[in-house]
Design an enzyme around this catalytic site. Sequence first.
Site, short mmCIF file in Angstrom:
data_model
loop_
_atom_site.label_atom_id
_atom_site.label_comp_id
_atom_site.label_asym_id
_atom_site.label_seq_id
_atom_site.Cartn_x
_atom_site.Cartn_y
_atom_site.Cartn_z
CD GLU A 173 98.15 101.89 87.79
OE1 GLU A 173 97.67 101.08 88.58
OE2 GLU A 173 97.83 101.95 86.58
CD GLU A 292 100.39 100.27 83.74
OE1 GLU A 292 99.26 99.76 83.82
OE2 GLU A 292 101.21 100.30 84.68
O1 AHR Z 1 99.09 96.28 83.45
C1 AHR Z 1 98.48 95.65 84.54
C2 AHR Z 1 98.42 96.54 85.77
O2 AHR Z 1 97.59 97.62 85.50
C3 AHR Z 1 99.72 97.18 86.19
O3 AHR Z 1 100.48 96.37 87.01
C4 AHR Z 1 99.24 98.38 86.96
O4 AHR Z 1 100.15 99.44 86.92
C5 AHR Z 1 97.90 98.71 86.33
O5 AHR Z 1 96.91 98.87 87.28
#
Ligand code: AHR
Length: 502
Positions: A173, A292
């Site tokens: 990210e 994610e």
């Molecule tokens: O999954 C929790 C967080 O969400 C992770 O660390 C990050 O990559 C995202 O913002």
Amino acid sequence: MPRARITINPQYQVGPIHRRIFGSFIEHLGRAVYDGIFEPGHPTADADGFRQDVIDLVRELGVSTIRYPGGNFVSGFRWEDSVGPIEDRPVRLDLAWHSTETNRVGLHEFSSWLEKVDSELMLAVNLGTRGVQEALDLLEYTNLNGQSTLADQRAANGRTKPYGVRMWCLGNEMDGPWQLGQLSAGDYGKIAARTAKAMRQLDPTIELVACGSSGANMPTFGDWERTVLAHAYDDVDYISCHAYYEEKDGDLGSFLASSVNMDGFISAVVATADSVRAEKRSEKQVNISFDEWNVWYISRYRDEDKIRGIDNWPVAPRLLEDKYSVADAVVVGSLMITLLRHADRVTSASLAQLVNVIAPVMTEPGGPAWRQTTFFPFAITSRLARGIVLETRVQADSYETDEYGSVPVVDSVVTYDEETGEVSVFLVNRAQAQTTVEVEASTLGLTHIEESLSLWDADVYAKNTLADPERVAPRENDSAMLAAGVLSVTLPPVSWTAIALR
Ligand code: AHR
């Protein structure tokens, strides 16, 4: 009663299902590792300190790949802190989650846990506070089958055989203002390309994931993907997508339609990647690693869950421990359906996360481990979705949502295993009333229903908790019938259903 009719034909296929689509994610965050997978004093702990009850649940979940060690955590992580004699490992501050990282569990320990749960390791390198050299050092440490100081160090630390890690994320990210070392798209694209080239020079067999946007709601979404891929297209195999959904202001109807957003997100990123490919006249196709995705009550986290204070850096605090309802599980089920429907381009994905932190598996120190509601659609889809995804023709009634306008009441995907002849149908009923579904499958020669399960409850907010860990579980749906090649089933209100046929 709302209705839907789905038509399938084995001739019309989306593509093969890549097992990596059933991946998950463990970050050094909250109680995911410590007091989650690792708790040496626990009655079920094995000789390495890992909880056997958690290992059993993760195996049952059917997780193919696990992304590690972050997440936001990776952007401040020094990998060499996490190897070597445990008593010599430094204790560090984790700025991402305002916690203390003891490094008690590191690369070797985590890899040995992965063997126990039978999952593949997907590693992320730190491009927040570090760069090309540190990524190369980690790759040499994990993958070199030969002699070098780093490979010798790995052997001295107990592992002669290389880990052979295939999947690598180039940072995490990097567009996010919360990210240590946040970069502009141009700066990230350049460092991602340079790191990827260098890593491939060392190990050409690896697969590399460039960071896409942290979400489709980021102001730079679209432009970020285009710029990053303009720099790194030739050097990477995947661009990542991240998406979290939550019910806002009691708007259940819109929440149940979250996969409409995911669907559009995937199509937009595919279109962007393909436009860069066209400009570059490239033979290569860059696919999506949706590394994610989940339901996450992130707006609550912003207010309640933040740790603050220069003197306050707890070890393994309770963070992001969302308790999931039936409605949340139905949304998770429909997000999985969406990932599968894009099986031609989404070839890797990670449910974020796995244990205690926005997770399908919860634990109590010294106490039990249990399945959250979201466990069930993941585990059953991972078990039943085999072979290829078929194209479907869907005619369905629709309902109005504030966020996405008119949305079909039924979300669906059908998979077909040519080897076994097994067909699996996954259905979500977004309506708050029963819905009847017919699946016209006469071209498949199906003769019987092997399994028919629905997850639903009269209380859509019912949850599994420490006090009541088995409150919610899938139940047999005995309305499913097969006659003359047509499957018919009644879906309970706000439900997720899986039917396996032969
Ligand atoms: O999954 C929790 C967080 O969400 C992770 O660390 C990050 O990559 C995202 O913002």
